[in-house]
Design an enzyme around this catalytic site. Structure first.
Site, short mmCIF file in Angstrom:
data_model
loop_
_atom_site.label_atom_id
_atom_site.label_comp_id
_atom_site.label_asym_id
_atom_site.label_seq_id
_atom_site.Cartn_x
_atom_site.Cartn_y
_atom_site.Cartn_z
N SER A 122 19.53 49.94 53.92
CA SER A 122 20.09 50.76 55.00
C SER A 122 21.50 51.21 54.65
CB SER A 122 20.12 49.94 56.30
OG SER A 122 21.15 48.97 56.21
N LYS A 123 21.99 52.14 55.45
CA LYS A 123 23.35 52.63 55.23
C LYS A 123 24.35 51.48 55.35
CE LYS A 123 26.64 55.87 57.30
NZ LYS A 123 27.74 55.31 56.56
#
Ligand code: GLU
Length: 513
Positions: A264-265
């Site tokens: 994920s970011k």
């Protein structure tokens, strides 16, 4: 027609809901490699039917990112092509017509249930699913008389069109990486295919209709779309297109570098690496997210790194150009299990690709970095800059790293690293360095390979300690005890500059107790 005899046509079908995630880039890359390898076509289709999630700038971002990486598009919004338009919001008539086909064939039906009615139903029935077991309790064209249905539509009531999924069937998805995956149709709900409110189809309908009309042979996409595949199989069947349905390829997930779960970011923010190809400025929040390009990665390195996240060439080759990837790529060597996003490996690739850049070209990339540090590149010849970067490039992962490693070629030291001074600058060093300067001044040829044996001989003749003298020498020229071979440095700096620095060192460096 057997799949293998079919013209290979693949598509990358992003939704412009934000910046392209690095996982999406990998999907685009694999599609591209597969298309090029098979002499096929790569199509870019913009799936913008979810008007609520549309983000301005996202489509341009996608185009720019693919262009930067060298992922070429044969047919698309910009390129045009025989099966356009390639943007779904411009294909409303096509979808309307196809929705009608399913309605006429009794494979879909119109449903008027309002969000409130659906909510009430969900509260009343645990695990409520709109399907064969419940659809006859709902407000739709299967339960209402035909004239009532027409009256509601004419009066402007909003409706959706739902796919009528029959229970009790085994639905098989043949995936070229995963083999056959079979599910029971009972677990599927009557998916919404179209919404009158915005006169747009949902992802499922638009995706299937377009893959069919654009003659897509292989759907290569992320694993997160696997759950949609059985529904897609049933849609192909409902349209009577099962024979020409594309083959499915669901690519493994990209996983967190340091654990389980999807990348994920937040992982990027936490561990310090970009998850987007290019920097992204969020138009709503104003937030900026870092990109590979702006962080100093070369596109070849990013491509090579991503290619190996989910695929391997069958041996331990790691460095492969786009052309090599095209010839070696194969779905047989794509893995089913997720690929850990080993971002440190990405740095290694960048390091390797930087080594392949000719010094003169690297010098060009370094000039803006010099300017950013207050050095005017025009004060130095191109050859000087090229030689300097050539001597330090084996130590860098990014172009920006050149500054730390090569700055002494452009700015003489004014400070001297304390630890090295303490270790190397003994009381007799000023005199020894003064003698060294005199020795060097007397040399008619200042070429590194010529003066090196002269200095070595002088150290030996005087019985000096080699390491101490050479490190003190380095301290005066570089300011610290690191860097390339000393006589390569003096070769680039030249005689006058080298002598100035030794003498300045003698003036300025004070022994530390
Ligand atoms: N629009 C979908 C996406 O955003 C496409 C999925 C597919 O390739 O079918 O990824």
């Amino acid at each position: 027609m057997a799949i293998t005899e079919r013209e290979v046509r693949v598509r990358f079908a992003p939704s412009p809901t934000g910046p392209l995630h690095i996982g999406g880039v990998r999907t685009a890359l694999y599609n591209y490699l597969f298309a090029r390898q098979n002499g096929g076509k790569m199509i870019l289709r913009i799936e913008d039917t979810d008007s609520h999630r549309f983000v301005p700038g996202a489509e341009d971002y996608i185009n720019e990112a693919l262009a930067w990486l060298g992922i070429g598009i044969d047919e698309g919004v910009r390129e045009g092509g025989p099966y356009g338009p390639y943007k779904q919001s411009e294909r409303r008539d096509i979808y309307r017509e196809h929705v009608k086909m399913l309605l006429d064939a009794g494979k879909a039906y119109i449903a008027f249930d309002t969000p409130e009615e659906l909510e009430a139903k969900r509260n009343e029935t645990a695990n409520f699913q709109y399907d064969a077991s419940t659809r006859l309790q709902m407000r739709n064209s299967l339960t209402l008389p035909a004239d009532e249905v027409q009256r509601l539509i004419d009066s402007g009531e909003q409706y959706v069109v739902r796919f009528r999924i029959e229970p009790g069937r085994d639905v098989a998805v043949d995936d070229l990486i995963r083999g056959r995956v079979t599910i029971k149709s009972d677990i599927l709900d009557d998916k919404v295919l179209y919404k009158s409110a915005d006169d747009l189809p949902t992802y499922h309908l638009a995706n299937i209709v377009d893959d069919h009309l654009m003659k897509i042979s292989h759907v290569i996409r992320g694993e997160e779309w696997l759950p949609s595949a059985p529904l897609h199989v049933l849609l192909y069947e409902a349209f009577g297109w099962a024979d020409t349905a594309p083959s499915f390829v669901h690519l493994p997930l990209l996983l967190k570098p340091d654990g389980k779960g999807k990348l994920s970011k937040r992982d990027g923010d936490r561990l310090g690496f970009p998850v987007f190809p290019l920097e992204w400025h969020d138009p709503k929040s104003g937030e900026t997210s870092s990109g590979y390009r702006e962080s100093g990665y070369l596109p070849q390195a990013v491509v090579n790194f991503l290619a190996l996240l989910g695929w391997n060439p069958g041996d331990d080759t790691e460095l492969m150009s786009m052309d090599e990837l095209i010839s070696r790529f194969s779905l047989d060597h794509c893995s089913k299990s997720g690929a850990k996003f080993a971002f440190e490996k990405g740095k290694w690739f960048n390091h390797e690709y930087l080594q392949e850049i000719p010094d003169a070209e690297l010098a060009g990339l370094f000039k803006p970095v010099l300017s950013a540090h207050g050095v005017n590149p025009a004060d130095f010849s191109d050859e000087y800059i090229a030689k300097s970067v050539g001597l330090v490039k084996s130590r860098i992962n990014f172009v920006n790293d050149l500054w730390d490693n090569a700055k002494f070629f452009f700015v003489a030291p004014t400070e001297y690293e304390a630890k090295s001074v303490k270790k190397r600058w003994s009381a007799e060093m000023p005199a020894i360095m003064t003698a060294l300067a005199a020795l060097l001044e007397a040399q008619p040829d200042f070429t590194g390979s010529v003066i090196e044996p002269v200095v070595m001989q002088w150290i030996a003749d005087n019985g000096y300690h080699l390491g101490n003298v050479m490190n003190a020498f380095r301290l005066t020229v570089v300011g610290e005890c690191k860097g390339p071979h000393m006589f390569d440095i003096t070769d680039v700096l030249g005689k006058a500059e080298t002598l100035d620095r030794i003498r300045a060192g003698v003036e300025r460096i004070r022994p530390v107790e």
